[in-house]
Write a protein that holds these residues in place. Structure first.
Motif, PDB file in Angstrom:
ATOM      1  N   GLY A   8      22.126 -39.142  19.880  1.00  0.00           N
ATOM      2  CA  GLY A   8      22.791 -37.962  19.971  1.00  0.00           C
ATOM      3  C   GLY A   8      22.060 -36.843  19.543  1.00  0.00           C
ATOM      4  N   GLY A   9      22.777 -35.691  19.351  1.00  0.00           N
ATOM      5  CA  GLY A   9      22.252 -34.518  18.928  1.00  0.00           C
ATOM      6  C   GLY A   9      22.299 -34.076  17.523  1.00  0.00           C
ATOM      7  N   GLN A  10      21.459 -32.840  17.220  1.00  0.00           N
ATOM      8  CA  GLN A  10      21.486 -32.443  15.975  1.00  0.00           C
ATOM      9  C   GLN A  10      22.851 -32.357  15.406  1.00  0.00           C
ATOM     10  OE1 GLN A  10      18.586 -32.651  14.284  1.00  0.00           O
ATOM     11  NE2 GLN A  10      19.477 -32.234  12.280  1.00  0.00           N
ATOM     12  N   GLY A  11      23.958 -32.030  16.000  1.00  0.00           N
ATOM     13  CA  GLY A  11      25.089 -31.840  15.356  1.00  0.00           C
ATOM     14  C   GLY A  11      25.816 -33.123  14.573  1.00  0.00           C
ATOM     15  N   VAL A  12      25.493 -34.288  15.317  1.00  0.00           N
ATOM     16  CA  VAL A  12      25.954 -35.640  14.696  1.00  0.00           C
ATOM     17  C   VAL A  12      25.093 -35.782  13.121  1.00  0.00           C
ATOM     18  CG1 VAL A  12      25.786 -37.851  14.679  1.00  0.00           C
ATOM     19  CG2 VAL A  12      26.443 -36.395  16.754  1.00  0.00           C
ATOM     20  N   LYS A  13      23.907 -35.394  13.192  1.00  0.00           N
ATOM     21  CA  LYS A  13      22.767 -35.825  12.100  1.00  0.00           C
ATOM     22  C   LYS A  13      23.222 -34.677  10.983  1.00  0.00           C
ATOM     23  CE  LYS A  13      19.158 -37.618  14.574  1.00  0.00           C
ATOM     24  NZ  LYS A  13      17.696 -37.511  15.125  1.00  0.00           N
ATOM     25  N   ASP A  14      23.599 -33.175  11.209  1.00  0.00           N
ATOM     26  CA  ASP A  14      23.990 -32.231  10.391  1.00  0.00           C
ATOM     27  C   ASP A  14      25.329 -32.757   9.726  1.00  0.00           C
ATOM     28  OD1 ASP A  14      21.747 -30.956  10.900  1.00  0.00           O
ATOM     29  OD2 ASP A  14      22.825 -29.579  12.151  1.00  0.00           O
ATOM     30  N   GLU A  15      26.337 -33.396  10.406  1.00  0.00           N
ATOM     31  CA  GLU A  15      27.598 -33.712  10.073  1.00  0.00           C
ATOM     32  C   GLU A  15      27.270 -34.858   8.979  1.00  0.00           C
ATOM     33  OE1 GLU A  15      30.183 -31.707  10.042  1.00  0.00           O
ATOM     34  OE2 GLU A  15      29.948 -30.117  11.445  1.00  0.00           O
ATOM     35  N   LEU A  16      26.626 -35.910   9.532  1.00  0.00           N
ATOM     36  CA  LEU A  16      26.464 -36.997   8.516  1.00  0.00           C
ATOM     37  C   LEU A  16      25.880 -36.557   7.194  1.00  0.00           C
ATOM     38  CD1 LEU A  16      25.090 -39.510  11.273  1.00  0.00           C
ATOM     39  CD2 LEU A  16      27.189 -39.543  10.283  1.00  0.00           C
ATOM     40  N   HIS A  17      24.735 -35.375   7.331  1.00  0.00           N
ATOM     41  CA  HIS A  17      24.319 -35.089   6.139  1.00  0.00           C
ATOM     42  C   HIS A  17      25.284 -34.444   5.481  1.00  0.00           C
ATOM     43  CE1 HIS A  17      21.220 -33.568   3.421  1.00  0.00           C
ATOM     44  NE2 HIS A  17      21.517 -32.359   3.596  1.00  0.00           N
ATOM     45  N   LEU A  18      26.044 -33.614   5.827  1.00  0.00           N
ATOM     46  CA  LEU A  18      27.147 -32.990   4.956  1.00  0.00           C
ATOM     47  C   LEU A  18      27.919 -33.917   4.439  1.00  0.00           C
ATOM     48  CD1 LEU A  18      28.102 -29.961   7.276  1.00  0.00           C
ATOM     49  CD2 LEU A  18      27.438 -29.814   4.852  1.00  0.00           C
ATOM     50  N   GLY A  48      26.361 -40.209  20.884  1.00  0.00           N
ATOM     51  CA  GLY A  48      26.759 -38.992  21.398  1.00  0.00           C
ATOM     52  C   GLY A  48      26.098 -38.334  22.545  1.00  0.00           C
ATOM     53  N   LEU A  49      26.524 -37.305  23.047  1.00  0.00           N
ATOM     54  CA  LEU A  49      25.623 -36.548  24.115  1.00  0.00           C
ATOM     55  C   LEU A  49      24.429 -36.374  23.447  1.00  0.00           C
ATOM     56  CD1 LEU A  49      25.315 -35.286  26.849  1.00  0.00           C
ATOM     57  CD2 LEU A  49      26.702 -33.172  25.857  1.00  0.00           C
ATOM     58  N   ASP A  50      23.304 -36.760  24.305  1.00  0.00           N
ATOM     59  CA  ASP A  50      21.932 -36.687  23.699  1.00  0.00           C
ATOM     60  C   ASP A  50      21.006 -36.117  24.845  1.00  0.00           C
ATOM     61  OD1 ASP A  50      19.734 -38.666  21.653  1.00  0.00           O
ATOM     62  OD2 ASP A  50      19.368 -36.966  22.795  1.00  0.00           O
ATOM     63  N   ARG A  51      20.678 -34.809  24.949  1.00  0.00           N
ATOM     64  CA  ARG A  51      19.726 -34.112  25.773  1.00  0.00           C
ATOM     65  C   ARG A  51      18.524 -34.564  25.821  1.00  0.00           C
ATOM     66  NH1 ARG A  51      23.285 -29.650  24.193  1.00  0.00           N
ATOM     67  NH2 ARG A  51      24.858 -29.405  25.784  1.00  0.00           N
ATOM     68  N   ASP A  52      18.191 -35.240  24.626  1.00  0.00           N
ATOM     69  CA  ASP A  52      16.612 -35.681  24.551  1.00  0.00           C
ATOM     70  C   ASP A  52      16.433 -37.171  24.613  1.00  0.00           C
ATOM     71  OD1 ASP A  52      16.404 -33.263  22.028  1.00  0.00           O
ATOM     72  OD2 ASP A  52      15.553 -33.036  24.334  1.00  0.00           O
ATOM     73  N   ILE A  53      17.467 -37.773  25.500  1.00  0.00           N
ATOM     74  CA  ILE A  53      17.646 -39.365  25.367  1.00  0.00           C
ATOM     75  C   ILE A  53      16.334 -39.979  26.075  1.00  0.00           C
ATOM     76  CG2 ILE A  53      18.802 -39.380  27.885  1.00  0.00           C
ATOM     77  CD1 ILE A  53      19.833 -41.504  24.740  1.00  0.00           C
ATOM     78  N   ASN A  54      16.007 -41.023  25.391  1.00  0.00           N
ATOM     79  CA  ASN A  54      14.983 -41.755  26.132  1.00  0.00           C
ATOM     80  C   ASN A  54      14.893 -43.246  25.958  1.00  0.00           C
ATOM     81  OD1 ASN A  54      13.794 -42.707  23.594  1.00  0.00           O
ATOM     82  ND2 ASN A  54      13.323 -40.414  23.213  1.00  0.00           N
ATOM     83  N   TYR A  55      14.121 -43.961  26.664  1.00  0.00           N
ATOM     84  CA  TYR A  55      14.568 -45.520  26.724  1.00  0.00           C
ATOM     85  C   TYR A  55      14.090 -46.077  25.465  1.00  0.00           C
ATOM     86  CZ  TYR A  55      14.187 -50.380  28.511  1.00  0.00           C
ATOM     87  OH  TYR A  55      14.568 -51.602  28.801  1.00  0.00           O
ATOM     88  N   ALA A  56      13.297 -45.579  24.621  1.00  0.00           N
ATOM     89  CA  ALA A  56      12.982 -46.010  23.261  1.00  0.00           C
ATOM     90  C   ALA A  56      14.186 -46.026  22.458  1.00  0.00           C
ATOM     91  CB  ALA A  56      11.940 -45.632  22.718  1.00  0.00           C
ATOM     92  N   LYS A  57      14.891 -45.038  22.537  1.00  0.00           N
ATOM     93  CA  LYS A  57      16.131 -44.779  21.518  1.00  0.00           C
ATOM     94  C   LYS A  57      17.152 -45.641  22.247  1.00  0.00           C
ATOM     95  CE  LYS A  57      16.551 -39.747  20.563  1.00  0.00           C
ATOM     96  NZ  LYS A  57      17.164 -38.574  20.763  1.00  0.00           N
ATOM     97  N   LEU A  58      17.343 -45.643  23.311  1.00  0.00           N
ATOM     98  CA  LEU A  58      18.430 -46.653  23.967  1.00  0.00           C
ATOM     99  C   LEU A  58      18.033 -48.112  23.603  1.00  0.00           C
ATOM    100  CD1 LEU A  58      19.175 -45.089  27.373  1.00  0.00           C
ATOM    101  CD2 LEU A  58      20.605 -45.146  25.670  1.00  0.00           C
ATOM    102  N   SER A  59      16.925 -48.469  23.542  1.00  0.00           N
ATOM    103  CA  SER A  59      16.385 -49.808  23.234  1.00  0.00           C
ATOM    104  C   SER A  59      16.548 -50.083  21.946  1.00  0.00           C
ATOM    105  CB  SER A  59      14.869 -50.284  23.669  1.00  0.00           C
ATOM    106  OG  SER A  59      14.752 -49.735  25.242  1.00  0.00           O
ATOM    107  N   ILE A  60      16.214 -49.190  20.994  1.00  0.00           N
ATOM    108  CA  ILE A  60      16.481 -49.469  19.693  1.00  0.00           C
ATOM    109  C   ILE A  60      17.887 -49.624  19.251  1.00  0.00           C
ATOM    110  CG2 ILE A  60      16.224 -48.463  17.445  1.00  0.00           C
ATOM    111  CD1 ILE A  60      13.528 -47.377  18.412  1.00  0.00           C
TER     112      ILE A  60
END
Ligand code: DEZ
Ligand code: MG
Length: 294
Positions: A110-120, A154-166
């Protein structure tokens, strides 16, 4: 059939009938980085009439704080407390509903938004870069972190096969690993065309893992529960304004409030007025039309 609002008198009656307006964002307020004509003035008019305005977006790519900055970029003063994004609701869901252990962490597709809200929310997440991983052995070696107890998609505009595989490996090697989706919109509108949305990315993992995710965003009630926790909502005086029938309008129906579908995003007038479609209370071409009351 939705009541089609066409005249200034129709718009006046709509504004007078409700005290709280819940707004979807993509396709109602803006299309990508372009604000929809008349919307800024319409929101300002509602506020001048002492109406309460709350924004409820399934778009998890940025945090509430970043959404507030996006609004400011259009000259609109909207506090992060007036914004409920699926990124925020997902962090709230993990913290308050799941009671996610502080010993655990999240792998995010997902995007930075998910990570930012998790951090908060003081929820830890993997931050190791995956784009350099190319071989299956690299993926298997990466998923050696026993602390990972959830995958969020979530919506991930930098999606890649590695991320999906992990994500696939975390979800299949450990059945106790939670599978949570911020939302499952199939597409999102960016102007006179649509692009794959969070739901299209999510479908890859649903297919490969054969697991069913918990979906936090609209049409499910988690977002409404988040809003209700912060605001007293008088349902009879509250309306949800959206551009998608199966998320925004269904969200309103599930939450027991009236709904207004607009034709500036995903849904066309033909689809909205089809008796076989999910039925909104009202329909209109654009919420920007309300600016005619100013
Ligand atoms: O995830 C998606 O596909 C998009 O974020 C989708 O457009 C949701 O945004 P909303 O219309 O709820 O603002
Ligand atoms: Mg939308």
């Amino acid at each position: 059939m939705p009541q089609l609002l066409l005249t200034v008198e129709d718009y006046r009656k709509l504004v007078d009938k409700y005290d709280t307006f819940l707004f979807d964002c993509d396709g109602v307020i803006w299309l990508g980085t372009t604000i929809i004509e008349g919307v800024k003035e319409s929101i300002a008019f509602l506020k001048s009439q002492n109406k309460r305005v709350v924004f409820v977006t399934n778009n998890s790519t940025i945090s509430r704080k970043e959404y507030s900055k996006k609004f400011a970029g259009f000259g609109m003063s909207i506090s992060k407390e007036e914004i409920f994004s699926s990124s925020h609701a997902t962090a709230v869901h993990l913290k308050n509903i799941v009671k996610f252990s502080p010993d655990k962490k999240v792998f995010v597709v997902g995007g930075q938004g998910v990570k930012d809200e998790l951090h908060l929310a003081n929820i830890r997440f993997c931050n190791k870069e995956t784009s350099a991983l190319k071989k299956p052995a690299d993926y298997k070696e990466f998923v050696n972190d026993p602390e990972v107890g959830a995958v969020i998609c979530g919506l991930d505009r930098d999606i890649n096969y590695a991320k999906l595989s992990i994500a696939h490996l975390y979800l299949t090697l450990n059945k106790d690993c939670l599978f949570i989706a911020t939302n499952n919109d199939s597409t999102y509108p960016v102007g006179d065309f649509n692009l794959p949305g969070a739901g299209s990315i999510l479908s890859v993992l649903e297919t490969s893992t054969k697991r069913v995710p918990t979906i936090v965003g609209k049409p499910y009630k988690t977002l409404f529960d988040c809003i209700s926790a912060d605001y007293h909502i008088e349902k009879s005086r509250t309306i949800m304004v959206g551009d998608r029938l199966n998320t925004d309008v269904q969200f309103g129906i599930n939450s027991g409030i009236d709904t207004l579908i607009v034709f500036t995003g995903i849904t066309s007038e033909h689809e909205a007025m089809d008796p076989n479609s999910t039925q909104a209370t009202y329909a209109m071409t654009s919420f920007g039309e309300i600016s005619k009351l100013a």
